[in-house]
Design a protein around this motif. Structure first.
Motif, short mmCIF file in Angstrom:
data_model
loop_
_atom_site.label_atom_id
_atom_site.label_comp_id
_atom_site.label_asym_id
_atom_site.label_seq_id
_atom_site.Cartn_x
_atom_site.Cartn_y
_atom_site.Cartn_z
N TYR A 1 15.57 -32.28 -16.48
CA TYR A 1 14.29 -31.97 -17.13
C TYR A 1 14.52 -31.10 -18.37
O TYR A 1 13.90 -31.34 -19.41
N ILE B 1 9.77 -22.84 -23.33
CA ILE B 1 9.56 -23.13 -21.90
C ILE B 1 10.66 -22.41 -21.14
O ILE B 1 11.83 -22.39 -21.57
N VAL C 1 3.45 -29.78 -17.65
CA VAL C 1 3.97 -28.91 -18.71
C VAL C 1 3.93 -29.63 -20.05
O VAL C 1 3.50 -29.08 -21.08
N GLU C 2 4.35 -30.87 -20.06
CA GLU C 2 4.36 -31.64 -21.31
C GLU C 2 2.94 -31.89 -21.81
O GLU C 2 2.68 -31.84 -23.02
N ARG C 3 2.03 -32.16 -20.87
CA ARG C 3 0.62 -32.33 -21.25
C ARG C 3 0.06 -31.05 -21.86
O ARG C 3 -0.67 -31.07 -22.85
N ILE D 1 1.75 -28.66 -23.38
CA ILE D 1 2.33 -28.44 -24.71
C ILE D 1 1.58 -29.26 -25.76
O ILE D 1 1.23 -28.75 -26.83
N ASP D 2 1.33 -30.53 -25.45
CA ASP D 2 0.59 -31.39 -26.38
C ASP D 2 -0.79 -30.83 -26.67
O ASP D 2 -1.20 -30.71 -27.84
N SER E 1 5.31 -33.14 -15.68
CA SER E 1 4.45 -33.87 -16.61
C SER E 1 3.31 -32.99 -17.11
O SER E 1 2.89 -33.08 -18.27
N ARG F 1 15.72 -33.23 -21.12
CA ARG F 1 14.65 -34.06 -21.66
C ARG F 1 13.78 -33.28 -22.64
O ARG F 1 13.43 -33.78 -23.72
N LEU F 2 13.44 -32.04 -22.29
CA LEU F 2 12.63 -31.22 -23.18
C LEU F 2 13.39 -30.88 -24.46
O LEU F 2 12.82 -30.91 -25.56
N LYS G 1 13.45 -33.42 -27.05
CA LYS G 1 12.20 -33.51 -27.80
C LYS G 1 12.04 -32.35 -28.80
O LYS G 1 10.98 -32.18 -29.39
N LEU H 1 12.29 -29.04 -28.10
CA LEU H 1 11.68 -27.83 -27.54
C LEU H 1 12.75 -26.81 -27.16
O LEU H 1 13.86 -27.18 -26.76
#
Length: 495
Positions: free
Chosen positions: A125, A111, A94-96, A98-99, A92, A128-129, A132, A134
């Motif tokens: 995982y 990534i 990593v996603e934070r 990126i944002d 989570s 999932r990325l 999105k 990525l």
């Protein structure tokens, strides 16, 4: 009382100049960012005045020539490793990251999932990325590492990794935490770049330990405390001492791996390694920006105590081990630190003793005053302490009620009669929500709400372990909390 001990503006200026100078030596520089790119809370705690967003602000200045690669270890994904200061998983985080990085106009190119050995959590995982949009790369453990240099620097070693497409002169490698494979990813890229005829270099942006502070300076010892679970220790960089006759400090893993890294870089380029020591690899200017050494020493000692109490609580909860506690006790003895050096501990214990052993919390306000609170039938000790603190800062009478009975009654009824919760008092989380509701029509409650931001950076201690609904608000308010490793009551379930 809070004292500034670090010049963050000077730090960003010197750091930018140093990085730009290092970039000038290569066609492309792979810069490994150690520690936290965002919210470097450890640095902010031990170097008072350090801007916790200094690294990302610095990177933003260089955004036109920089891009970011984020590394995450597949094993951390698989075991759902948690970033302790925010309570979220590395995945989570990593996603934070990126944002947040993207919002600042900085290009995140990809990534990399490192140490990949078909872990199912990592497979999911990655998907999932990619769903999105990525770009995700997979790097497996390097064949032959660390001793078989000819294998490592070959198509069987780094050559087995896919080449990560990059387009900028500065490529920053960052991660949600330690052990994420940033160094291996950098060296793999150097191998691929060299095969393409590109002069690529490597450098490390690691704030701690601070190389030009003494080995046993509390700021450096605090770094050992922060990594006690990893068994990291600071050492004199013997390679730097031999090459230059200058005493500098580095940490054991960088020193131990330097001969391997040096040999790999020499093998990749076909030339002698440009660095004579692990200290040479760094671009850290933090030691030149300390403006009040005494303030930093005291802040570092407090950090060591916080780490110690965290380790004690982790051990009690089954999430830590005795080795970590023992390591921290050794560091405390080295600097002659005891619980007496943390005034809120005694204040909390004194209040608990006065109240017949009831759970109590103490907080030290920005002006040095200490305020306490105890558990009651209506509020947890955490809620009572914070409410007492904001009343003191707002100059209110101690008996002033901040929450209307018309608000608190229905909340307690909901908890006990409908939700059937095992705690029948308002947690800090619930009390703050109730206070915010009252603030809409009560000027005193509104004034109390305004004081909450002033608690950022304050020290606090609880005589008992806290439930999440009490603990999380302390973190969100920026209050530096420690707890005794003592359960509240005899319940087995604790959350």
């Amino acid at each position: 009382m809070f004292k500034v001990g670090f010049d963050s503006e000077l730090y960003m200026q010197k750091q930018s100049e140093h990085i730009l100078e290092r970039i000038s030596h290569f066609d492309k520089l792979y810069l490994e960012f150690g520690g936290k790119l965002f919210d470097d809370l450890h640095a902010a705690r031990v170097l008072p005045g350090f801007d916790k967003a200094a690294k990302i602000k610095l990177l933003q200045k260089l955004k036109d020539q920089a891009e970011v690669i984020i590394c995450i270890n597949a094993n951390d994904i698989e075991r759902n490793r948690i970033r302790a200061d925010y309570g979220i998983s590395y995945g989570s985080e990593v996603e934070r990251m990126i944002d947040n990085i993207s919002e600042m106009g900085i290009y995140v190119s990809s990534i990399v999932i490192t140490m990949f050995e078909d872990q199912q959590g990592a497979v999911k995982y990655k998907q999932r990325l990619e769903n999105k949009g990525l770009k995700v790369y997979i790097h497996r453990p390097t064949k032959g590492y660390p001793h078989e240099i000819d294998v490592i620097v070959s198509d069987e070693g780094y050559g087995a990794n896919p080449y990560i497409e990059t387009s900028r002169k500065l490529v920053v490698l960052t991660a949600p935490g330690p052990g994420s494979g940033k160094l291996a990813t950098c060296l793999s890229q150097l191998y691929h770049e060299n095969k393409r005829g590109i002069s690529a270099g490597y450098a490390k942006f690691e704030t701690f330990p601070i190389w030009n502070l003494p080995l046993n300076h509390p700021v450096n010892v605090a770094y050992e405390a922060a990594t006690a679970d990893l068994k990291d220790v600071n050492k004199v960089d013997n390679f730097h001492l031999e090459a230059y006759g200058e005493v500098t400090v580095n940490y054991n893993r960088d020193i131990e791996v330097f001969p391997v890294v040096s040999a790999i870089m020499s093998k990749i380029t076909g030339k002698e390694c440009v660095y004579k020591s692990p200290t040479d690899m760094g671009v850290n200017m933090a030691g030149f920006c300390i403006s009040d050494d005494d303030a930093c020493r005291e802040a570092a000692k407090q950090e060591i105590l916080r780490r110690y109490y965290k380790a004690l609580c982790d051990l009690k909860l089954g999430a830590g081990n005795q080795d970590t506690v023992s390591s921290l006790e050794f560091l405390m003895s080295k600097l002659q630190i005891t619980a007496a050096d943390r005034p809120v501990i005694k204040a909390a214990h004194d209040r608990s003793e006065k109240e017949g052993g009831k759970a109590s919390v103490a907080i030290e306000l920005p002006d040095g005053r200490i305020v306490t609170g105890k558990s009651s039938e209506m509020m947890s000790a955490s809620a009572a302490c914070i409410f007492n603190a904001v009343k003191v800062m707002a100059g209110m009478n101690d008996v002033q009620k901040l929450i209307s009975p018309y608000v608190i009654g229905p909340i307690l009824d909901l908890k006990t009669k409908i939700l059937k919760e095992h705690t029948h008092t308002l947690s800090l989380d619930e009390a703050l929500l109730a206070l915010s509701i009252c603030a809409a029509s009560d000027a005193k409650a509104a004034t109390a709400i305004e004081q909450l931001e002033r608690l950022n950076g304050c020290e606090a201690h609880s005589t008992h372990l806290l439930y999440k609904a009490d603990e999380n608000p302390f973190r969100k308010l920026g209050i530096r909390l420690t707890c005794d490793p003592v359960y509240l009551g005899n319940t087995l379930f604790f959350d």
